[in-house]
Design a protein around this motif. Structure first.
Motif, PDB file in Angstrom:
ATOM      1  N   THR A  39       0.828  -1.214   0.000  1.00 42.24           N
ATOM      2  CA  THR A  39       0.000   0.000   0.000  1.00 42.24           C
ATOM      3  C   THR A  39       0.858   1.258   0.000  1.00 42.24           C
ATOM      4  OG1 THR A  39      -0.163  -0.158   2.431  1.00 42.24           O
ATOM      5  CG2 THR A  39      -1.961  -1.099   1.124  1.00 42.24           C
ATOM      6  N   LEU A  46      -2.557   0.305  -3.073  1.00 43.70           N
ATOM      7  CA  LEU A  46      -3.110   1.566  -2.576  1.00 43.70           C
ATOM      8  C   LEU A  46      -4.261   2.021  -3.464  1.00 43.70           C
ATOM      9  CD1 LEU A  46      -2.820   3.810  -0.474  1.00 43.70           C
ATOM     10  CD2 LEU A  46      -1.332   5.017  -2.089  1.00 43.70           C
ATOM     11  N   ARG A  50      -8.061   2.658  -2.192  1.00 44.89           N
ATOM     12  CA  ARG A  50      -8.716   3.950  -2.406  1.00 44.89           C
ATOM     13  C   ARG A  50     -10.066   3.758  -3.095  1.00 44.89           C
ATOM     14  NH1 ARG A  50      -5.124   6.233  -5.430  1.00 44.89           N
ATOM     15  NH2 ARG A  50      -3.778   6.883  -3.720  1.00 44.89           N
ATOM     16  N   PHE A  58      -7.520   8.917   3.638  1.00 46.71           N
ATOM     17  CA  PHE A  58      -6.398   9.314   2.799  1.00 46.71           C
ATOM     18  C   PHE A  58      -6.127  10.805   2.968  1.00 46.71           C
ATOM     19  CE2 PHE A  58      -8.267   5.560   1.007  1.00 46.71           C
ATOM     20  CZ  PHE A  58      -7.194   4.796   0.594  1.00 46.71           C
ATOM     21  N   LEU A  64      -2.251   6.846   2.261  1.00 45.77           N
ATOM     22  CA  LEU A  64      -3.063   6.198   3.293  1.00 45.77           C
ATOM     23  C   LEU A  64      -2.692   6.724   4.671  1.00 45.77           C
ATOM     24  CD1 LEU A  64      -5.156   3.938   3.904  1.00 45.77           C
ATOM     25  CD2 LEU A  64      -3.234   2.358   4.073  1.00 45.77           C
ATOM     26  N   ARG A  66      -2.377   5.685   7.924  1.00 46.70           N
ATOM     27  CA  ARG A  66      -2.307   4.378   8.573  1.00 46.70           C
ATOM     28  C   ARG A  66      -2.801   4.432  10.023  1.00 46.70           C
ATOM     29  NH1 ARG A  66       0.374   0.993   5.167  1.00 46.70           N
ATOM     30  NH2 ARG A  66       1.601   2.015   3.544  1.00 46.70           N
TER      31      ARG A  66
END
Length: 210
Positions: A39, A46, A50, A58, A64, A66
């Motif tokens: 990702t 990723l 998304r 995001f 991302l 996290r």
């Protein structure tokens, strides 16, 4: 080559144990590391996340978040299933590829969700469970990650039960003592796995250490 799956609950000490095995020269594949790589910015993983998730996870650059995702995963089972549907196939494929590339008597695969994922269990020959009392996990989450007691307990509740994890293990490593005790127990496991790697049958009575 003998493939040992390492698992355990959150804050049980999986990373510490894996690092000590690596220090003994054991190749280690880590599911979390593969998930992060899958990702990374610009990766297909990723992009799939998304497309599957809401934009609130995001940042403006499309990266991302996290920390936000981690919090949401423990509180939202539906979101967790969405993320797992995207990531699990990538992670399992990455683990299989890494394990196949190793040349050693035995190797380690760190898989937090091993007990809940039959496909992950099929990648390894034995399962080593790192275990400690739940109150110790909660204390570590509070001191290490700044969680409250309530949020730490919610994280534990979102994972599979301690009893189910222990039932899935061939070998149990109790991480509730000193670092010296943990190091000694890992050294014993290392000798055991080296001996086992020379056998034609990896099914042997399990160890419970220390």
């Amino acid at each position: 080559m003998l493939k040992v799956g390492l698992t355990g609950g959150i804050a049980s000490g999986k990373s510490t144990v894996a690092a000590q095995f690596a220090g003994l020269g054991v190749p280690v594949a880590d599911a979390d590391t593969i998930a992060r790589e899958a990702t990374a910015p610009g990766s297909p993983g990723l992009k799939q996340l998304r497309e599957s998730l809401q934009g609130s996870l995001f940042d403006p650059q499309g990266h991302l978040d996290r920390a936000a995702l981690r919090q949401r995963l423990f509180a939202d089972p539906a979101l967790r299933r969405k993320v797992e549907a995207v990531l699990h196939p990538m992670v399992l494929a990455g683990l299989a590829q890494q394990l196949k590339s190793y040349r050693a008597a035995y190797c380690l695969a760190v898989i937090p969700l091993l007990a809940e994922t039959p496909a992950a269990r099929n990648l390894v020959d034995r399962v080593l469970v790192v275990d400690c009392p739940e109150e110790m996990q909660i204390a570590r989450l509070m001191s290490r990650d700044g969680e409250t007691a309530v949020s730490a307990r919610a994280m534990l509740a979102a994972q599979t039960s301690r009893a189910r994890r222990l039932a899935a293990g061939d070998d149990i490593l109790l991480n509730e003592g000193t670092q010296a005790e943990l190091k000694a127990a890992i050294a014993r496991l290392h000798v055991f796995y080296l001996e086992l790697a020379g056998k034609s049958d990896y099914r042997r009575p399990g160890l419970r250490l220390p």
